[in-house]
Design a protein around this motif. Sequence first.
Motif, short mmCIF file in Angstrom:
data_model
loop_
_atom_site.label_atom_id
_atom_site.label_comp_id
_atom_site.label_asym_id
_atom_site.label_seq_id
_atom_site.Cartn_x
_atom_site.Cartn_y
_atom_site.Cartn_z
N LYS A 1 14.36 10.00 9.47
CA LYS A 1 13.26 10.78 8.91
C LYS A 1 12.93 10.33 7.49
N VAL A 2 11.64 10.27 7.20
CA VAL A 2 11.17 9.93 5.86
C VAL A 2 11.42 11.11 4.93
N HIS A 3 11.93 10.82 3.73
CA HIS A 3 12.07 11.90 2.75
C HIS A 3 11.19 11.68 1.52
N ARG A 4 10.62 10.46 1.39
CA ARG A 4 9.79 10.19 0.21
C ARG A 4 8.88 9.01 0.51
N GLN A 5 7.63 9.10 0.03
CA GLN A 5 6.69 7.99 0.16
C GLN A 5 5.95 7.80 -1.16
N ILE A 6 5.63 6.55 -1.46
CA ILE A 6 4.84 6.24 -2.65
C ILE A 6 3.65 5.40 -2.21
N ILE A 7 2.45 5.81 -2.61
CA ILE A 7 1.22 5.09 -2.32
C ILE A 7 0.81 4.33 -3.58
N TYR A 8 0.45 3.06 -3.40
CA TYR A 8 0.14 2.18 -4.53
C TYR A 8 -1.32 1.75 -4.51
N ARG A 9 -1.83 1.46 -5.69
CA ARG A 9 -3.13 0.83 -5.78
C ARG A 9 -2.93 -0.69 -5.76
N PRO A 10 -4.00 -1.49 -5.61
CA PRO A 10 -3.82 -2.93 -5.40
C PRO A 10 -3.13 -3.70 -6.51
N ASP A 11 -3.08 -3.14 -7.73
CA ASP A 11 -2.39 -3.87 -8.80
C ASP A 11 -0.91 -3.53 -8.88
N GLY A 12 -0.43 -2.74 -7.92
CA GLY A 12 0.99 -2.43 -7.85
C GLY A 12 1.41 -1.15 -8.54
N LYS A 13 0.48 -0.44 -9.16
CA LYS A 13 0.82 0.81 -9.84
C LYS A 13 0.92 1.94 -8.83
N ALA A 14 1.98 2.74 -8.94
CA ALA A 14 2.13 3.92 -8.08
C ALA A 14 1.07 4.95 -8.44
N ILE A 15 0.44 5.52 -7.41
CA ILE A 15 -0.62 6.50 -7.63
C ILE A 15 -0.22 7.88 -7.12
N ILE A 16 0.36 7.93 -5.92
CA ILE A 16 0.70 9.21 -5.30
C ILE A 16 2.13 9.14 -4.77
N GLU A 17 2.91 10.16 -5.05
CA GLU A 17 4.24 10.30 -4.45
C GLU A 17 4.24 11.52 -3.55
N ARG A 18 4.77 11.36 -2.34
CA ARG A 18 4.83 12.46 -1.37
C ARG A 18 6.29 12.72 -1.01
N LEU A 19 6.70 13.97 -1.14
CA LEU A 19 8.07 14.37 -0.82
C LEU A 19 8.06 15.19 0.46
N ALA B 1 0.82 -1.20 0.00
CA ALA B 1 0.00 0.00 0.00
C ALA B 1 0.86 1.26 0.00
N MET B 2 2.02 1.18 0.66
CA MET B 2 2.92 2.33 0.71
C MET B 2 4.36 1.87 0.91
N ARG B 3 5.27 2.58 0.26
CA ARG B 3 6.71 2.42 0.53
C ARG B 3 7.23 3.76 1.03
N SER B 4 7.99 3.71 2.13
CA SER B 4 8.61 4.91 2.68
C SER B 4 10.12 4.78 2.55
N PHE B 5 10.77 5.87 2.15
CA PHE B 5 12.22 5.89 1.97
C PHE B 5 12.80 6.90 2.96
N TYR B 6 13.89 6.50 3.63
CA TYR B 6 14.44 7.30 4.72
C TYR B 6 15.74 7.97 4.32
N GLN B 7 15.96 9.16 4.88
CA GLN B 7 17.18 9.91 4.59
C GLN B 7 18.39 9.16 5.12
N GLU B 8 19.47 9.23 4.37
CA GLU B 8 20.71 8.59 4.81
C GLU B 8 21.21 9.28 6.07
N GLY B 9 21.54 8.47 7.07
CA GLY B 9 22.02 9.01 8.33
C GLY B 9 20.94 9.61 9.19
N SER B 10 19.68 9.28 8.90
CA SER B 10 18.56 9.86 9.65
C SER B 10 17.43 8.85 9.71
#
Length: 244
Positions: A158-176, A147-156
């Motif tokens: 804290k989240v710097h990027r998230q991607i929200i997916y629909r059930p078929d695996g397609k990315a729908i929303i990216e949050r910076l 449903a979501m992947r979160s990516f964390y800052q190196e050495g931290s």
Amino acid sequence: MKKVFITSEIKTVHGGLTASLLNKARILSQEMNEEILILTFNFDANYPDVIENIRERYQLDNRVKIINMNQHYCRKLSNNHQVKRAIFDASALVNGRPSGKKLTYYENDKLRVKRSVIDNRVLQDEFFTDSKRLYEKWIYDTDGCIAMRSFYQEGSTKVHRQIIYRPDGKAIIERLFEKDKIQKLRLFQEDDNIRNFESIEAFKTAFILEEIVKTEPTIIVSETRSQDRLLLDMKQSYIKKSFL
């Protein structure tokens, strides 16, 4: 006239403001025969289950609709697509000793994955570098889809990027993110066009005006002070505003 309530989130465990909102919606629908829309903006991979629980607890009838912004776009852009279950395959890793609802997986004695499980269902996986730094997290829905992947800052942490997916695996929303706050968003549309938003407020506004109101006469009620500015900035003549 449409009647819309906006609030930040609705969770299974909630406080008095949320309870008050839900009771108002029930009274308006059952005693005054009004159709009510409640809009929320948070992310929850299990939102359908949360709302089903809420509807039952507060005896909400079909005249009350609860629409989450992120779920709305995922559902809108997922018609006729196959569910793609994608829980991380940890079979090649060494299973560590379970700790409560956490499972750990190792490679060459180095922690690689921490898995959260409840009632035999995988909730999320956290991924670690050789130096034990968390660099990515996958959150799964009840069907085992990412449903979501979160990516964390190196050495931290804290989240710097998230991607929200629909059930078929397609990315729908990216949050910076910047300083723990969402700064920019991108909406990946069905025609592969990408729509950019310079703030979370701009994204919420587009959701409300384009997907919900659609130029129809509407009264929008802000139930939380954090949403007041969003409503105040709407200047459309067909929108009436109320602040509770």
